[in-house]
Design an enzyme around this catalytic site. Structure first.
Site, PDB file in Angstrom:
ATOM      1  N   GLU A 150      -5.860   0.348   6.484  1.00 26.12           N
ATOM      2  CA  GLU A 150      -4.690   0.476   7.360  1.00 26.12           C
ATOM      3  C   GLU A 150      -4.671   1.802   8.129  1.00 26.12           C
ATOM      4  OE1 GLU A 150      -1.071  -0.335   5.237  1.00 26.12           O
ATOM      5  OE2 GLU A 150      -1.380  -2.468   5.407  1.00 26.12           O
ATOM      6  N   GLU A 306      -3.646  -8.830   3.312  1.00 29.03           N
ATOM      7  CA  GLU A 306      -2.596  -8.450   2.368  1.00 29.03           C
ATOM      8  C   GLU A 306      -1.291  -9.103   2.773  1.00 29.03           C
ATOM      9  OE1 GLU A 306      -1.872  -4.288   1.896  1.00 29.03           O
ATOM     10  OE2 GLU A 306      -3.998  -3.801   1.904  1.00 29.03           O
TER      11      GLU A 306
HETATM   12  C1  GLA Z   1      -0.233  -1.809   2.753  1.00 32.02           C
HETATM   13  C2  GLA Z   1      -1.335  -1.049   2.063  1.00 32.02           C
HETATM   14  C3  GLA Z   1      -1.325  -1.281   0.590  1.00 32.02           C
HETATM   15  C4  GLA Z   1       0.076  -1.198   0.046  1.00 32.02           C
HETATM   16  C5  GLA Z   1       0.953  -2.177   0.761  1.00 32.02           C
HETATM   17  C6  GLA Z   1       2.373  -2.186   0.265  1.00 32.02           C
HETATM   18  O1  GLA Z   1      -0.579  -3.115   3.012  1.00 32.02           O
HETATM   19  O2  GLA Z   1      -2.600  -1.385   2.564  1.00 32.02           O
HETATM   20  O3  GLA Z   1      -2.143  -0.299   0.002  1.00 32.02           O
HETATM   21  O4  GLA Z   1       0.561   0.099   0.229  1.00 32.02           O
HETATM   22  O5  GLA Z   1       0.990  -1.837   2.119  1.00 32.02           O
HETATM   23  O6  GLA Z   1       3.145  -3.148   0.952  1.00 32.02           O
END
Ligand code: GLA
Length: 681
Positions: A150, A306
């Site tokens: 991210e 995710e």
């Molecule tokens: C993002 C991050 C994860 C986690 C989630 C929580 O997707 O990549 O590591 O922190 O948020 O929602």
């Protein structure tokens, strides 16, 4: 470029075994098997475990877990582990810590503590990526590289001196000379002329409204600068493991990164999506991101990297996903072209900032957990849906979207603050309520595959993009343009002569003046059929030259003047909407426009999500119901995609889904849907 192919729909989660003692690992693999997990994203935040001291690597534990997963039949999306530098790095190289707009250097204690320009962070992260790739590049469990994590989710701009220097280099490459920079930034205004490159700064905190052209270039640079960091890791992976596909997880409509540009680096687009279960329409919030992700790589299948099984931890109040919602949203992702469903995370942490974030395995034992049961059942269900990997989602309708226009629109000191995403969301919701597949398209992309292109609020329009739109309409396309569009060029300079400067001939209309409304203020427009509907937020003094007037303002000093126009131009039509109507009127306008463009639509009850995908020899109709009332959908020529049995009528309760096969020549016009209660039994 290598192709990501697990041989099945991917199912799994982020797996952080470093948070758990070894005895839990075997139990994890057993439970993964029970849940049909075949892919985990491993080691994303494990830099401090892999390199506890600078240059000293400890891979033993990761060797062990890689082998264990492989023996258990679980494949790995292995992280380069560079997302969260360990404290030793931040302390040994203080300049690696990013600086905020106010000049505050951030401290150790969370994650993503790196300045994208810092040579030490760059060198050390590349070295780690090289070490990981060297060690696991041929491991049989490895299926995909997960580069960093991210990018830009916390730090999308760093204002330190190193970034300032790189900004200047970026500007030199863009403009060649200071004269050209001064022109592009309009520095004749407020005595801002630069006489030496060294005077040029990031738009740090200043006494008043910062220069918007400078601000726009800064956002461009910041996205490119982080992209360069990404490329440094990508280069290493491509050199060491040319056959292993790679990706990084995007965040949908993340303000900081121009994903149209970023996506070209990846082998498969991947995205993290966290709609608010307490929001008005989580399926629209998520669906918009799914459609964007597919659009970033021209319709190629993608990965939902995710999502949450239930609640997240980072909103002020974190609602759980109610029973059925996680499955329904997952099926929606598959309908929109996902090749896999992954969660954050596998096992819920007991310590740290995310210990209240849901996971596949929660704090309560699996046998007592509703969330586990739903996650396990979905994993089993996916095994029968493997054929979806052959489907393609094609759209006749696209919404134009562009980070550069978003950045320009986000600069201070405009006629009104007009946040982009709610506007795009309203147009998206209106189009989706007609059942049509929707792509997001870059302004300078080839538009010829679409019948209709919508520009909810395309503030910045380059001459090339305007030319593309002109050719599109000329060739028979339908353009629907919303207010405050086509106002500035690529330098954020107004195109004078009436707005939108570059497209007045196409629209057959022009805007003389803007008249934004105050919060809560309402005006009215009268449509050609006599209906009077409310408008809010924004109005314009619009003149129709050769365009037909579809609606006029009823009130205020613009009473009687055009509000909505349509213009026949070449073989096509250009609509202009100078205000923000309510959802019903916007839907009516878009319905007329897309139907006029020859796009088949369906009238859908609230919350019914319809996607059509193509399998080559037929079409799949994905019906997922997110509304509050049961609906009955009739599709005369449909068969159930799983059983092959005729299924001309389907009743869907909230969060139910149906997957139907329809013939190649199926049109949405054949579909009727209404509240179940209204259909006699
Ligand atoms: C993002 C991050 C994860 C986690 C989630 C929580 O997707 O990549 O590591 O922190 O948020 O929602």
């Amino acid at each position: 470029m290598p192709h990501f192919d697990l041989g099945a729909l991917a199912y799994g989660a982020d797996y952080n075994p470093e948070q758990w003692p070894r005895e839990v690992w075997r139990e994890d693999v057993r439970l993964m098997q029970e849940a049909g997990v075949n892919l985990v994203s491993l080691g994303i935040f494990s830099w401090a475990q892999l390199e506890p001291r600078e240059g000293e690597f400890e891979f033993g534990w990761l060797d062990e877990i890689m082998d264990l997963l492989h023996e258990g039949g679980v494949r790995v999306n292995l992280a380069t582990a560079t997302a969260s530098p360990p404290p030793w790095l931040s302390l040994a190289y203080p300049d690696s810590r990013p600086v905020t707009v106010d000049g505050v250097r951030l401290e150790v204690g969370a994650r993503q503590l790196y300045c994208p320009s810092d040579p030490h962070y760059r060198a050390l992260s590349v070295r780690l990526a090289r070490a990981v790739a060297g060690r696991y590049g041929t491991h049989p469990a490895l299926r995909l590289w997960h580069v960093n994590n991210e990018y830009g989710c916390h730090i999308d701009q760093c204002y330190c001196a190193q970034c300032a220097a790189r900004f200047r280099e970026w500007l030199r490459a863009r403009y060649g000379s200071l004269d050209e920079l001064n022109r592009a930034w309009g520095t004749a205004f407020w005595s801002q002329r630069y006489g030496d490159w060294a005077e040029v700064q990031p738009p740090r905190r200043a006494p008043s409204f910062p220069n918007p052209s400078q601000g726009l270039d800064w956002r461009r640079f910041s996205s490119d600068n982080i992209l360069e960091l990404h490329r440094a890791e990508v280069e290493v992976l491509r050199a060491l493991t040319p056959d292993v596909p790679l990706t990084t997880n995007f965040l949908g409509f993340l303000p900081g990164l121009d994903y149209f540009r970023w996506a070209q680096e990846e082998d498969v687009a991947a995205v993290d999506v966290y709609p608010d279960p307490a929001g008005m329409a989580p399926h629209l919030e998520a669906g918009m991101v799914f459609d964007l992700t597919r659009s970033l790589r021209a319709g190629q299948r993608w990965l939902l990297m995710e999502q949450a099984t239930s609640a997240v931890n980072w909103r002020e109040r974190n609602a759980p996903k109610r029973p059925g919602l996680m499955r329904a949203l997952s099926l929606q992702a598959l309908a929109r072209g996902a090749d896999g469903i992954q969660f954050f995370q596998w096992r819920q942490s007991v310590a740290g900032a995310e210990k209240y974030h849901s996971a596949m395995v929660g704090h309560v034992p699996p046998e007592r957990s509703r969330v586990w049961r739903e996650a396990r059942d979905l994993g089993q269900e996916l095994k029968a849906l493997d054929f979806l990997r052959g489907a393609r989602v094609k759209a006749d309708v696209a919404i134009m979207f562009d980070w550069h226009s978003w950045w320009a629109l986000s600069q201070a000191s405009q006629p009104a603050v007009t946040p982009l995403l709610p506007v795009v969301g309203a147009w998206y919701a209106a189009l989706r309520s007609l059942g049509v597949n929707v792509d997001f398209v870059h302004p300078e992309a080839d538009l010829s595959g679409y019948r209709a292109v919508a520009l909810p609020q395309q503030y910045l329009l380059t001459p090339d993009a305007a030319q593309g739109l002109r050719a599109f309409v000329q060739g028979g396309g339908t353009l629907v343009m919303g207010p405050y569009s086509g106002v500035v060029d690529g330098d954020d300079h107004v195109v004078p002569g009436g707005y939108p400067g570059l497209l007045q001939d196409v629209l057959g209309a022009w805007v003389e003046e803007w008249a934004p409304l105050q919060t809560g203020e309402e005006r009215e427009v009268r449509w050609a059929d006599g209906r009077v509907t409310p408008v809010t937020e924004w109005t314009e003094v619009l003149h129709a030259d050769s365009a037909e007037v579809l609606a006029s303002y009823e009130t205020d000093f613009i009473a009687g003047q055009p509000a909505v126009t349509r213009h026949a131009f070449g073989q096509g039509y250009a609509y202009y909407l100078s205000t923000r109507p309510d959802a019903a009127a916007l839907t009516d306008l878009l319905r007329g426009a897309v139907q006029g463009a020859g796009v088949a639509i369906a009238e859908l009850p609230d919350g019914l999500d319809v996607t059509l995908s193509d399998t080559g020899d037929g079409r799949l109709l994905h019906l997922i119901h997110f509304g509050p009332q049961a609906v009955t959908v009739q599709v005369p020529r449909a068969v159930d995609a799983l059983s092959g049995q005729p299924r001309a009528s389907v009743t869907l309760h909230p969060t139910d889904a149906a997957l139907l096969r329809v013939p190649v020549d199926f049109s949405l016009r054949e579909l009727t849907a209404r509240a179940a209660a209204s259909i006699p039994t």
